[in-house]
Design an enzyme around this catalytic site. Sequence first.
Site, PDB file in Angstrom:
ATOM      1  N   ASP A   1      -4.492  -3.408  -1.761  1.00  0.00           N
ATOM      2  CA  ASP A   1      -4.019  -2.046  -2.041  1.00  0.00           C
ATOM      3  C   ASP A   1      -4.675  -1.516  -3.311  1.00  0.00           C
ATOM      4  O   ASP A   1      -4.011  -0.937  -4.163  1.00  0.00           O
ATOM      5  CB  ASP A   1      -2.489  -2.043  -2.163  1.00  0.00           C
ATOM      6  CG  ASP A   1      -1.906  -0.638  -2.122  1.00  0.00           C
ATOM      7  OD1 ASP A   1      -2.612   0.283  -1.665  1.00  0.00           O
ATOM      8  OD2 ASP A   1      -0.751  -0.452  -2.549  1.00  0.00           O
TER       9      ASP A   1
ATOM     10  N   ASP B   1      -3.059  -1.772   2.973  1.00  0.00           N
ATOM     11  CA  ASP B   1      -2.339  -0.497   2.897  1.00  0.00           C
ATOM     12  C   ASP B   1      -3.334   0.662   2.829  1.00  0.00           C
ATOM     13  O   ASP B   1      -4.511   0.483   2.494  1.00  0.00           O
ATOM     14  CB  ASP B   1      -1.437  -0.498   1.651  1.00  0.00           C
ATOM     15  CG  ASP B   1      -0.540   0.721   1.586  1.00  0.00           C
ATOM     16  OD1 ASP B   1      -0.252   1.308   2.651  1.00  0.00           O
ATOM     17  OD2 ASP B   1      -0.132   1.106   0.465  1.00  0.00           O
TER      18      ASP B   1
ATOM     19  N   GLU C   1       2.966   7.016   1.584  1.00  0.00           N
ATOM     20  CA  GLU C   1       4.089   6.803   0.674  1.00  0.00           C
ATOM     21  C   GLU C   1       4.689   8.119   0.167  1.00  0.00           C
ATOM     22  O   GLU C   1       3.968   9.023  -0.239  1.00  0.00           O
ATOM     23  CB  GLU C   1       3.675   5.936  -0.522  1.00  0.00           C
ATOM     24  CG  GLU C   1       2.477   6.432  -1.297  1.00  0.00           C
ATOM     25  CD  GLU C   1       1.168   5.838  -0.795  1.00  0.00           C
ATOM     26  OE1 GLU C   1       0.206   5.841  -1.589  1.00  0.00           O
ATOM     27  OE2 GLU C   1       1.114   5.394   0.364  1.00  0.00           O
TER      28      GLU C   1
END
Length: 325
Positions: free
Chosen positions: A249, A277, A310
Amino acid sequence: WLKPFCPQPSECCIRDKGRGSVSSLDAMPANIHPVMRPLMLHMEGFSQCPWHLAIYGVLVVVAAFAPIYLRVIAAVLLLSPLYIWKQLMDYGSRLKFPPLASYFIHNTLWFFSKGYFETFAETVMQNCKEGDPDSVIKAVDDFCWKQPTMNVGDVKGKILDEAVMQKKPKVVCELGSFLGYSTVRIARLLDDKAKLHSVDPSALGLTMKCALVSVAGLSSKVTNFFGFSDAFLKQCAEDGTKIDLLFIDHVKELYLADLKLAIDLGVLAPGAMVVADNVLTPGAPDYKEWILSDEGKKLFTTEVKRTLLEYSKTVPDEVLISILK
């Protein structure tokens, strides 16, 4: 406050040469929140970095003397919230800037949005309970749903949780920890004999991560590596460390390069799980293309988890979970 985390607390984890000296912790006023003390020291060290001062100075001059349209742009950059700088950084990723340029953009983001992180630290520490990792996670999520930043977040965090619980790893490595949200999220699910190696080159991020991990009561499960991902992977090869779960990530352009490096160095344990991610947004298209290609399928079995970015209810994203054959 910083002594448990840093071999030289007076330097507040700033190890890069050329960033100037910083004040001692003892010189800070006693009434400053303990989390804010090292953060403020870091800001002081950051402000002494020559190229940061140069950027700031150029924008000030432009805002004062340039034609009106350039003044407006400079003023927006000087006063902009984190969101604008994050969008600029994501745009830079899409343009496939080389890693050094991406790191430059990332550090500029830190410099111009430091008020955001002070607010983040104060808010989270005031709304979590010591020794309760779930309260730390909730405090971060509550703050970031109002003022988003680039943690893995609560929605994709559940995908990460499931991966950790399924694998039950003894050695975990996260490449890119940002403020330590994913560090807490992963470490709370590990048994007492497991270890999480958290890798990130940001001194401010390290400081905030240490604070979150400490207040969550998870320091014994986390080892911090202050440096770049390739250096950590090479150290694992030298030490004979085998990684059971690798969470990627960090800089999107490095996803594929670091996975291939881990493979070449032989640091992935048999049956290792790799969780990546932000594969769709801001995107790591070369990583996705390779891992799903015939070459990648020879080494990994991969599942694509379609989800949301997110702290967003509309922007799509993907998490890729790959198992080494």
